[in-house]
Structure formats: C-alpha cells, structure tokens
Design an enzyme around this catalytic site. Structure first.
Site, PDB file in Angstrom:
ATOM      1  N   HIS A  59      40.059  21.951 -11.464  1.00 23.04           N
ATOM      2  CA  HIS A  59      40.696  23.254 -11.900  1.00 23.04           C
ATOM      3  C   HIS A  59      41.153  24.328 -10.883  1.00 23.04           C
ATOM      4  CE1 HIS A  59      40.768  21.727 -16.025  1.00 23.04           C
ATOM      5  NE2 HIS A  59      39.230  21.928 -16.206  1.00 23.04           N
ATOM      6  N   ASP A  61      32.764  14.707 -19.931  1.00 27.75           N
ATOM      7  CA  ASP A  61      33.221  15.698 -21.226  1.00 27.75           C
ATOM      8  C   ASP A  61      34.013  14.925 -22.296  1.00 27.75           C
ATOM      9  OD1 ASP A  61      34.997  15.965 -19.213  1.00 27.75           O
ATOM     10  OD2 ASP A  61      34.946  18.177 -19.307  1.00 27.75           O
ATOM     11  N   ASP A  97      37.789  13.277 -15.882  1.00 24.45           N
ATOM     12  CA  ASP A  97      37.298  14.302 -16.833  1.00 24.45           C
ATOM     13  C   ASP A  97      38.290  14.468 -18.031  1.00 24.45           C
ATOM     14  OD1 ASP A  97      35.740  17.239 -16.118  1.00 24.45           O
ATOM     15  OD2 ASP A  97      37.493  17.510 -17.244  1.00 24.45           O
TER      16      ASP A  97
HETATM   17  N1  Q9C Z   1      38.147  25.305 -26.151  1.00 30.31           N
HETATM   18  C1  Q9C Z   1      35.669  21.515 -16.695  1.00 30.31           C
HETATM   19  O1  Q9C Z   1      35.223  20.492 -17.399  1.00 30.31           O
HETATM   20  N2  Q9C Z   1      37.020  26.698 -21.546  1.00 30.31           N
HETATM   21  N3  Q9C Z   1      36.261  22.545 -17.124  1.00 30.31           N
HETATM   22  C2  Q9C Z   1      37.710  25.622 -22.588  1.00 30.31           C
HETATM   23  C3  Q9C Z   1      37.757  24.894 -24.941  1.00 30.31           C
HETATM   24  C4  Q9C Z   1      37.106  26.194 -20.170  1.00 30.31           C
HETATM   25  C5  Q9C Z   1      36.574  22.981 -18.411  1.00 30.31           C
HETATM   26  C6  Q9C Z   1      37.479  26.117 -24.071  1.00 30.31           C
HETATM   27  C7  Q9C Z   1      36.925  24.857 -20.038  1.00 30.31           C
HETATM   28  C8  Q9C Z   1      36.866  24.424 -18.623  1.00 30.31           C
HETATM   29  C9  Q9C Z   1      35.459  21.236 -15.143  1.00 30.31           C
HETATM   30 ZN    ZN Z   2      36.334  19.013 -17.877  1.00 24.95          ZN
END
Ligand code: Q9C
Ligand code: ZN
Length: 360
Positions: free
Chosen positions: A171, A303, A215
């Site tokens: 990200h 995830d 991902d």
């Molecule tokens: N409702 C990675 O998997 N918050 N980043 C999300 C979801 C941030 C995920 C809230 C999620 C970032 C690397």
């Molecule tokens: Zn992710």
C-alpha cells in the site's frame, strides 16, 4: 520493533492487527518443517540508495523523524496519526507547506492504519533490506537454474525464496504511507533488480519482472510506483468491494509506456478456492506467460482466507497449495514477499501451503 498498540476499525478502537505475533506464527511453522524449508536470519544492508529509487526524499526524511517530532509536539505515544489529509477537494495552491508533524502526518499518509511508533522506520528499513537480500539471492539461484535448464522439462522445477517481513509494503506509494505499509518492499527489490547493470537478458535487454499481488487488498502503492513503466508487469487479484476502495478497478491499465502493464482483477467477496485458482490460472496464461519475464515477485497476502478478521474471500487452507502450484507452473525463479494476513492461528499453515504448493 514496530508495535502500535491500537488502530480503528469502523470507528472503534481495536488492537493493531498487523502485529509482531504474525511473524512468530509464520516462523514457527517454517521452523517446524525443516524437511521443506531452510530458514536463515542473515541479511545485508544495501543502504539508502535502492530505497530512494522508489520513495521520495522528503517522505523518507519524514518517516525517519516523525515519531520524535510528534512526541516533542505533545502527540500521543501510541504513535503518529493524521489530523488533516489534503484531499483534492480541500487543498488549494498557496498553502501546501506542512510546518509541523501534525500537518505532515496528513501530507504523507492516506489513512488511519499506518501508525508510526518509535522504531517504525528502523523496522520498515530492515524489512526492505531483507527483501533486497532475498532479491540478490534470487539472482544467484536464478543463474544456477538457467545453467541447469538444458531441455524444456527442467523448467518444471523453478527455485523459490520467501522473505518473512513486516511491516508489509504494497500500500506504500512513492510519498505516502497507509494500510499498515511504510516502505514498499516489493517495489524496492524489483527496482533494484532492474537497476543491476551486469544483470542482462540474452538479447542484451534489462531483466523483466512480473509482480503478482495475491493479497486480498489492491496494492495501490505498487501500482502507483510502476504505473508509467512497462517493466515490471504488475498484476493484482483483490476484492472488488473493500479497502483501499478507490483504486484497483480493471480500467486502471497503466499510462504512457506503462499502458497495458498494470492489470487489476477485482473479485467478489464470495470467491472460493475454485474461483480463485481459475482466475489466477487465466491471468497466468493470458498475461504472465506472454510477457516472458525473467523473475516473478509475489506480494504474498493470505488475508484472502475465509476466517481473516479484517478481510477474507472464501479461500480455505486447502486452496493455498493449489495457488502455490499454479505459480510454480509459470516456471520462473520466484521471490515471495509477505504482505497481509491476520488470522494468526492459521497464518503458518496458509503461508506454508502456498510455499509447499510452489515446491510441488
Ligand atoms: N475494514 C494489508 O493487508 N484497515 N493491509 C482496513 C477494513 C486497513 C491492509 C479496515 C487494512 C490494510 C497489507
Ligand atoms: Zn491485505
């Protein structure tokens, strides 16, 4: 070293999902299967140069000094979080200079999940250096592999490496952190490989890389960093209706020289093992094989797992070896780099499943 105490999920204060326990869980699993995995903790420090090829200087200075400034300004010790984000509908010319850390925290971050703590920069730095060390090793095992490829059949047994790093990276954009990410590990390693002067294809051209991002979330950072270039080819499968919400559509295909070298495949939340493997195999046949790359770098998030606490398709632990096996069939030296995945109890099995599927 990077240990924020909390984050916000739908407005509620909750524990920080991108936690040090993630690394422990995966490492324990790998260590308990010495027949399959060789674990090494050695890494080399490549310094600032390869990081500067991807991230802007002022952003790096900010990341390195933010926590100290934040505390000096009276910020909460949990870490740096944005106050005002310069939204395009808000920002006006003439007032774009952020003077203090509270202002900069919005300039250099796009959400509330990348909390900067005392050692966050050091931790993100090490994650990038570990990924670079793995990229250097990828060159070595790739050359060894090439020497042994005399007939087509040996292409069926490609060598692989896995970088167990956190914080994750996909990200992080050239001058923005967000989504638990600060430095884009995969982008830094990819650019480093492309930059190696002695590393050439047989036709004299630069080595070509495919970044395959599996991902659950779209890798907005990696997409932004390579949006206008034809090397690497960036391919992402991700949820069509989740974080980071505003990137990842199929119409984002790259720009200029990069047009056609950014491929997004958004998938519905109901995506099963069969759906996922089918979509991945189609992308491999239609885009990855014709690109004729030298290396594959996988942004490896698990995830996508059905029980992930913040994300999740319907992918099961039986699905991961199938995904790893599909990647094996590309037949190229492959570096897997850890991104997301938050179901701690199943992290080891799921990551191990991808890697063992790749090993065949
Ligand atoms: N409702 C990675 O998997 N918050 N980043 C999300 C979801 C941030 C995920 C809230 C999620 C970032 C690397
Ligand atoms: Zn992710």
């Amino acid at each position: 070293m990077h240990t924020p105490q909390y984050e916000f999920l739908s407005g509620a204060e909750t524990h920080y999902f991108e936690s040090p326990e993630r690394r422990e869980a995966i490492l324990n699993f790998l260590r308990s299967h010495p027949d399959m995995f060789e674990v090494t903790e050695y890494f080399e420090d490549f310094g600032y140069q390869p990081i500067k090829r991807v991230h802007k200087k002022d952003f790096l200075e900010y990341l390195e000094t933010a926590y100290e400034e934040w505390i000096a300004e009276g910020g909460h010790p949990n870490g740096v979080l944005p106050a005002t984000i310069p939204h395009h509908k808000l920002a006006r010319l003439g007032r774009l200079k952020a003077s203090n850390c509270l202002a900069k925290s919005g300039q250099y971050c796009f959400d509330l999940s990348a909390v900067i703590t005392k050692n966050t920069f050091k931790s993100a730095w090490n994650a990038a250096q570990i990924t670079l060390t793995a990229a250097k090793e990828l060159v070595r095992i790739g050359e060894e592999y090439e020497m042994n490829v005399t007939d087509g059949s040996s292409r069926e047994n490609p060598p692989g490496l896995y970088a167990l790093v956190r914080p994750p990276g996909h990200h992080a954009q050239s001058d923005l952190c967000g989504g638990y990410c600060f430095l884009n590990n995969v982008a830094i390693a990819t650019q480093w490989l492309i930059d190696q002067p002695e590393l050439k294809r047989k036709d004299g051209g630069l080595k070509k890389i495919v970044i395959l991002d599996i991902d659950f979330h779209h890798g907005n950072g990696t997409q932004e960093i390579f949006y206008t270039t034809s090397n690497p080819l960036y391919i992402s499968l991700h949820s069509d209706d989740d974080y980071p919400y505003f990137t990842g559509s199929e119409i984002e295909r790259g720009e200029g020289e990069g047009l056609g070298f950014n491929i997004n495949l958004p998938l519905p939340k109901a995506t099963t093992d069969d759906d996922y493997v089918e979509a991945l195999e189609k992308l491999i046949q239609e885009h990855i094989i014709p690109y004729k790359a030298d290396y594959v770098i996988v942004s490896l998030g698990v995830d996508t797992f059905k029980d992930d606490p913040i994300a999740g398709f319907l992918v099961t632990s039986e699905g991961y070896p199938r995904i790893g096996n599909a990647i094996r069939k590309i037949g190229l030296p492959t570096l897997f780099v850890q991104e997301g995945g938050y179901c701690i109890e199943m992290l080891g099995i799921n990551v191990g499943g991808i890697l063992s599927g790749f090993l065949g």
